[in-house]
Design a protein around this motif. Sequence first.
Motif, PDB file in Angstrom:
ATOM      1  N   GLU A   4       0.842  -1.196   0.000  1.00 40.53           N
ATOM      2  CA  GLU A   4       0.000   0.000   0.000  1.00 40.53           C
ATOM      3  C   GLU A   4       0.878   1.248   0.000  1.00 40.53           C
ATOM      4  O   GLU A   4       1.848   1.326   0.754  1.00 40.53           O
ATOM      5  CB  GLU A   4      -0.872  -0.013   1.247  1.00 40.53           C
ATOM      6  N   LEU A   5       0.534   2.209  -0.840  1.00 39.01           N
ATOM      7  CA  LEU A   5       1.359   3.410  -0.928  1.00 39.01           C
ATOM      8  C   LEU A   5       0.910   4.409   0.127  1.00 39.01           C
ATOM      9  O   LEU A   5      -0.254   4.793   0.181  1.00 39.01           O
ATOM     10  CB  LEU A   5       1.249   4.031  -2.309  1.00 39.01           C
ATOM     11  N   THR A   6       1.873   4.821   0.959  1.00 38.03           N
ATOM     12  CA  THR A   6       1.539   5.783   2.003  1.00 38.03           C
ATOM     13  C   THR A   6       1.416   7.186   1.435  1.00 38.03           C
ATOM     14  O   THR A   6       0.549   7.944   1.822  1.00 38.03           O
ATOM     15  CB  THR A   6       2.629   5.745   3.079  1.00 38.03           C
ATOM     16  N   TRP A   7       2.323   7.484   0.531  1.00 37.66           N
ATOM     17  CA  TRP A   7       2.280   8.794  -0.123  1.00 37.66           C
ATOM     18  C   TRP A   7       1.905   8.563  -1.578  1.00 37.66           C
ATOM     19  O   TRP A   7       2.618   7.873  -2.295  1.00 37.66           O
ATOM     20  CB  TRP A   7       3.641   9.484  -0.047  1.00 37.66           C
ATOM     21  N   HIS A   8       0.809   9.159  -1.986  1.00 39.52           N
ATOM     22  CA  HIS A   8       0.382   8.936  -3.361  1.00 39.52           C
ATOM     23  C   HIS A   8       0.245  10.251  -4.106  1.00 39.52           C
ATOM     24  O   HIS A   8       0.969  11.192  -3.825  1.00 39.52           O
ATOM     25  CB  HIS A   8      -0.886   8.075  -3.399  1.00 39.52           C
ATOM     26  N   TYR A   9      -0.710  10.310  -5.032  1.00 37.88           N
ATOM     27  CA  TYR A   9      -0.751  11.435  -5.966  1.00 37.88           C
ATOM     28  C   TYR A   9      -0.640  12.823  -5.337  1.00 37.88           C
ATOM     29  O   TYR A   9       0.074  13.665  -5.885  1.00 37.88           O
ATOM     30  CB  TYR A   9      -1.987  11.344  -6.857  1.00 37.88           C
ATOM     31  N   PRO A  10      -1.338  13.117  -4.235  1.00 42.64           N
ATOM     32  CA  PRO A  10      -1.184  14.482  -3.688  1.00 42.64           C
ATOM     33  C   PRO A  10       0.264  14.827  -3.403  1.00 42.64           C
ATOM     34  O   PRO A  10       0.729  15.932  -3.741  1.00 42.64           O
ATOM     35  CB  PRO A  10      -2.011  14.443  -2.392  1.00 42.64           C
ATOM     36  N   VAL A  11       1.000  13.864  -2.806  1.00 48.74           N
ATOM     37  CA  VAL A  11       2.394  14.148  -2.456  1.00 48.74           C
ATOM     38  C   VAL A  11       3.255  14.230  -3.712  1.00 48.74           C
ATOM     39  O   VAL A  11       4.114  15.104  -3.834  1.00 48.74           O
ATOM     40  CB  VAL A  11       2.920  13.070  -1.485  1.00 48.74           C
ATOM     41  N   ILE A  12       2.984  13.332  -4.678  1.00 45.06           N
ATOM     42  CA  ILE A  12       3.767  13.343  -5.915  1.00 45.06           C
ATOM     43  C   ILE A  12       3.559  14.678  -6.635  1.00 45.06           C
ATOM     44  O   ILE A  12       4.517  15.335  -7.046  1.00 45.06           O
ATOM     45  CB  ILE A  12       3.357  12.173  -6.818  1.00 45.06           C
ATOM     46  N   PHE A  13       2.287  15.084  -6.746  1.00 44.40           N
ATOM     47  CA  PHE A  13       1.991  16.355  -7.406  1.00 44.40           C
ATOM     48  C   PHE A  13       2.619  17.510  -6.645  1.00 44.40           C
ATOM     49  O   PHE A  13       3.130  18.458  -7.243  1.00 44.40           O
ATOM     50  CB  PHE A  13       0.477  16.569  -7.513  1.00 44.40           C
ATOM     51  N   TYR A  14       2.568  17.421  -5.326  1.00 46.10           N
ATOM     52  CA  TYR A  14       3.138  18.499  -4.524  1.00 46.10           C
ATOM     53  C   TYR A  14       4.635  18.617  -4.770  1.00 46.10           C
ATOM     54  O   TYR A  14       5.147  19.717  -5.002  1.00 46.10           O
ATOM     55  CB  TYR A  14       2.847  18.261  -3.046  1.00 46.10           C
ATOM     56  N   LEU A  15       5.346  17.477  -4.722  1.00 47.06           N
ATOM     57  CA  LEU A  15       6.798  17.517  -4.927  1.00 47.06           C
ATOM     58  C   LEU A  15       7.121  18.096  -6.294  1.00 47.06           C
ATOM     59  O   LEU A  15       8.062  18.872  -6.465  1.00 47.06           O
ATOM     60  CB  LEU A  15       7.382  16.108  -4.808  1.00 47.06           C
ATOM     61  N   TYR A  16       6.285  17.719  -7.283  1.00 40.33           N
ATOM     62  CA  TYR A  16       6.514  18.192  -8.647  1.00 40.33           C
ATOM     63  C   TYR A  16       6.204  19.686  -8.766  1.00 40.33           C
ATOM     64  O   TYR A  16       7.019  20.473  -9.256  1.00 40.33           O
ATOM     65  CB  TYR A  16       5.640  17.368  -9.580  1.00 40.33           C
ATOM     66  N   LEU A  17       5.022  20.074  -8.280  1.00 39.30           N
ATOM     67  CA  LEU A  17       4.584  21.466  -8.466  1.00 39.30           C
ATOM     68  C   LEU A  17       5.431  22.438  -7.648  1.00 39.30           C
ATOM     69  O   LEU A  17       5.741  23.539  -8.116  1.00 39.30           O
ATOM     70  CB  LEU A  17       3.111  21.601  -8.094  1.00 39.30           C
ATOM     71  N   ALA A  18       5.804  22.037  -6.434  1.00 42.77           N
ATOM     72  CA  ALA A  18       6.631  22.925  -5.614  1.00 42.77           C
ATOM     73  C   ALA A  18       7.967  23.150  -6.293  1.00 42.77           C
ATOM     74  O   ALA A  18       8.459  24.286  -6.367  1.00 42.77           O
ATOM     75  CB  ALA A  18       6.826  22.341  -4.218  1.00 42.77           C
ATOM     76  N   GLY A  19       8.567  22.059  -6.819  1.00 44.31           N
ATOM     77  CA  GLY A  19       9.841  22.197  -7.509  1.00 44.31           C
ATOM     78  C   GLY A  19       9.706  23.067  -8.742  1.00 44.31           C
ATOM     79  O   GLY A  19      10.516  23.965  -8.980  1.00 44.31           O
ATOM     80  N   LEU A  20       8.635  22.804  -9.506  1.00 51.00           N
ATOM     81  CA  LEU A  20       8.415  23.555 -10.755  1.00 51.00           C
ATOM     82  C   LEU A  20       8.254  25.048 -10.474  1.00 51.00           C
ATOM     83  O   LEU A  20       8.910  25.891 -11.103  1.00 51.00           O
ATOM     84  CB  LEU A  20       7.168  22.987 -11.433  1.00 51.00           C
ATOM     85  N   GLY A  21       7.397  25.361  -9.509  1.00 52.14           N
ATOM     86  CA  GLY A  21       7.147  26.767  -9.201  1.00 52.14           C
ATOM     87  C   GLY A  21       8.390  27.454  -8.681  1.00 52.14           C
ATOM     88  O   GLY A  21       8.735  28.567  -9.112  1.00 52.14           O
ATOM     89  N   ALA A  22       9.086  26.757  -7.769  1.00 48.41           N
ATOM     90  CA  ALA A  22      10.304  27.346  -7.208  1.00 48.41           C
ATOM     91  C   ALA A  22      11.339  27.547  -8.300  1.00 48.41           C
ATOM     92  O   ALA A  22      12.016  28.585  -8.342  1.00 48.41           O
ATOM     93  CB  ALA A  22      10.857  26.449  -6.106  1.00 48.41           C
ATOM     94  N   GLY A  23      11.435  26.561  -9.215  1.00 50.51           N
ATOM     95  CA  GLY A  23      12.385  26.689 -10.314  1.00 50.51           C
ATOM     96  C   GLY A  23      12.027  27.855 -11.212  1.00 50.51           C
ATOM     97  O   GLY A  23      12.904  28.620 -11.639  1.00 50.51           O
ATOM     98  N   ALA A  24      10.717  28.016 -11.510  1.00 52.78           N
ATOM     99  CA  ALA A  24      10.297  29.114 -12.390  1.00 52.78           C
ATOM    100  C   ALA A  24      10.596  30.459 -11.747  1.00 52.78           C
ATOM    101  O   ALA A  24      11.112  31.379 -12.403  1.00 52.78           O
ATOM    102  CB  ALA A  24       8.814  28.997 -12.711  1.00 52.78           C
ATOM    103  N   VAL A  25      10.288  30.578 -10.442  1.00 54.36           N
ATOM    104  CA  VAL A  25      10.546  31.849  -9.764  1.00 54.36           C
ATOM    105  C   VAL A  25      12.040  32.142  -9.717  1.00 54.36           C
ATOM    106  O   VAL A  25      12.484  33.263  -9.994  1.00 54.36           O
ATOM    107  CB  VAL A  25       9.944  31.842  -8.340  1.00 54.36           C
ATOM    108  N   ALA A  26      12.832  31.116  -9.389  1.00 51.19           N
ATOM    109  CA  ALA A  26      14.280  31.340  -9.261  1.00 51.19           C
ATOM    110  C   ALA A  26      14.890  31.723 -10.600  1.00 51.19           C
ATOM    111  O   ALA A  26      15.670  32.685 -10.676  1.00 51.19           O
ATOM    112  CB  ALA A  26      14.959  30.089  -8.699  1.00 51.19           C
ATOM    113  N   THR A  27      14.528  30.999 -11.679  1.00 51.80           N
ATOM    114  CA  THR A  27      15.113  31.348 -12.974  1.00 51.80           C
ATOM    115  C   THR A  27      14.596  32.698 -13.451  1.00 51.80           C
ATOM    116  O   THR A  27      15.352  33.477 -14.041  1.00 51.80           O
ATOM    117  CB  THR A  27      14.810  30.265 -14.024  1.00 51.80           C
TER     118      THR A  27
END
Lengths: 337, 284
Positions: A4-27
């Motif tokens: 059973e997956l403890t961390w699923h889509y919400p966490v995956i999306f969060y890790l992805y979106l947080a990185g994406l947004g932070a990357g966009a702001v930083a660049t």
Amino acid sequence: MEHELTWHYPVIFYLYLAGLGAGAVATGAYSFLISASNPGRRYHYFRMARFGALIGPFPVIIGVSLLILELGQPSRPLNLFKVINLSPMSIGSWFLLVFIFTSLLYALTFLPSFKMDDEALSKRLHRVQHVLSLLNIPLGIGVAVYTGILLGAMPSRPLWNSPILALLFLVSALSTGIATIILARSLLHAKSDDAEPERRTRERGRRMAAKRPGRRYHETGYLLATTDLVLISIELLVIFLFIMFAHLTVGNLKYAMETILPGGSMSVTFWVWVVLIGLVIPALVELFTVLPRLLYNVPFQARRSVEFLVSVAVLIGGFMLRYVIVVAGQITGPMGI
Amino acid sequence: MSDSMNLNATTNNTGNPATTDRTQAESQQPVTGRRGILTAMFASAATVLAAITTTLFRSRSSLADESGEAGTDQRNKQYGMVIDVRRCIGCHACTVACKSEFDLPLGVNRCWVEYVEKGEYPDVGRSFLPRLCNHCSEPSCVYVCPTNATYKRKQDGIVVVDQGLCIGCKYCIQACPYDARYQDPIMGWIDKCDFCVHRVSQGVEPSCVSTCVGGARIFGNLADPDSEVSKLIAKNRVTVLRDEMGTFPNVFYIAADHTDAVDSRRPEVRHVRVLTHRKDQTRR
């Protein structure tokens, strides 16, 4: 292994979106600094910075809201801000809190720039933007790195417990952040930029450019494409190192890595979606687009559809990277009991 | 920032007004920019440093209060358990006692018994492995908890969860190598074995221990050399689960079979089947 997956889509999306947004702001903030130090070519870099600043905060906020929704009770996450401890999640949530605040402020400072009539206001805003962009670069990088450290903190998850994972997530965050800016530009920019005045180009380069129709871009397009290309190359290198060192060890990490290596349950997802679609194909296409400018100094040209498809592929690849890492890390544990 | 600039401006104005104004107009912009940069950088660096040092000092001092770093010998009380697998009959009485003691929701267990089957007929064997939270001396769940909701009690070394602080992020579930934690399906918080802290603090044994029909579970104070658990550990070969995780578990096993599903790759271990008797069909 049907664990059973403890961390699923919400966490995956969060890790992805947080990185994406932070990357966009930083660049974006970085290109703002270029624009500030380069008064002659200011406008183009400034527009690039505006894309990053205006888009960046929203993925982060969406990702964080997904996490809060997953927790169930909206009041519960407030407990995070009662303490500071050395848990990566505690440090990360403080980072996120500050970053959301500063990146939203930063985005707000760009809103009046659509109408730059008021000279005094724009001058004052410029100063604020400068300070905020200097704050947002380290904070954005901090948020992007923390998403990797969050996963890497536990010996009980051998696949994640690697120092290179944070680096991989940082590079992927910056690359998807740039892809977001490219995507926004290709969608929202109806007419192409004025290219720079004719450079001195060799005859062969001019012929080559004539054969390749596409929008002529200002140097910023070239800058975006090459930066993305370099980041994708670094990402491929980091993935290679990650896999190689896992393969060269004996024990838990090697055993966990087998799910990704050929024959494992997630190998197709990883090699096709992350490596091929997300990294190799966009890198080759971008290399093909930047080569005339790189070799023959021809003004940078790119088709809008190509830019669109490349950035979408990079964005898909970034998500699939988070998906594969998060799921593969959870279906594997330490070997033995 | 801007105040100091104005101050500069007023002092400069005592000289030739025309020239100073022009030089100011030229020099003002970059100076402000650079000073802004420096101030911002210093401010952010100072904030981060302050946060880190505060945290470090706080964790240092809390460790110092705790009468000892990690080992059980510095702690004057560390509850622990010895599980004598030779006496376990795999009857699941401990599982049932635990479930009824805490009225646990469907599908979750704080205490469970795994069956390990191996070999091919006629050379086969089955052994039992009673499981529970190991109340580690280096609990990785405690180290990752962002809200200090889970902590190791100073008075007896029991690792507990403060459900009022828990946000249900499931970080500790990921961090626990023993899969001892679960999310409460009704309340959403994280829960786990707490050595029946309500019974133990009254001097009564945990529920699984008092119900164990074969006397396989023995509970006691590991820091006391005269306790039964300490004597058993001294006299027997004991093992702990997943020693290599560096968690220093406080649940010790006598004659446990550490065969895992991974071992079925070894040519000499012919057939391995692990029955976890939990919702998760495999060990993590």
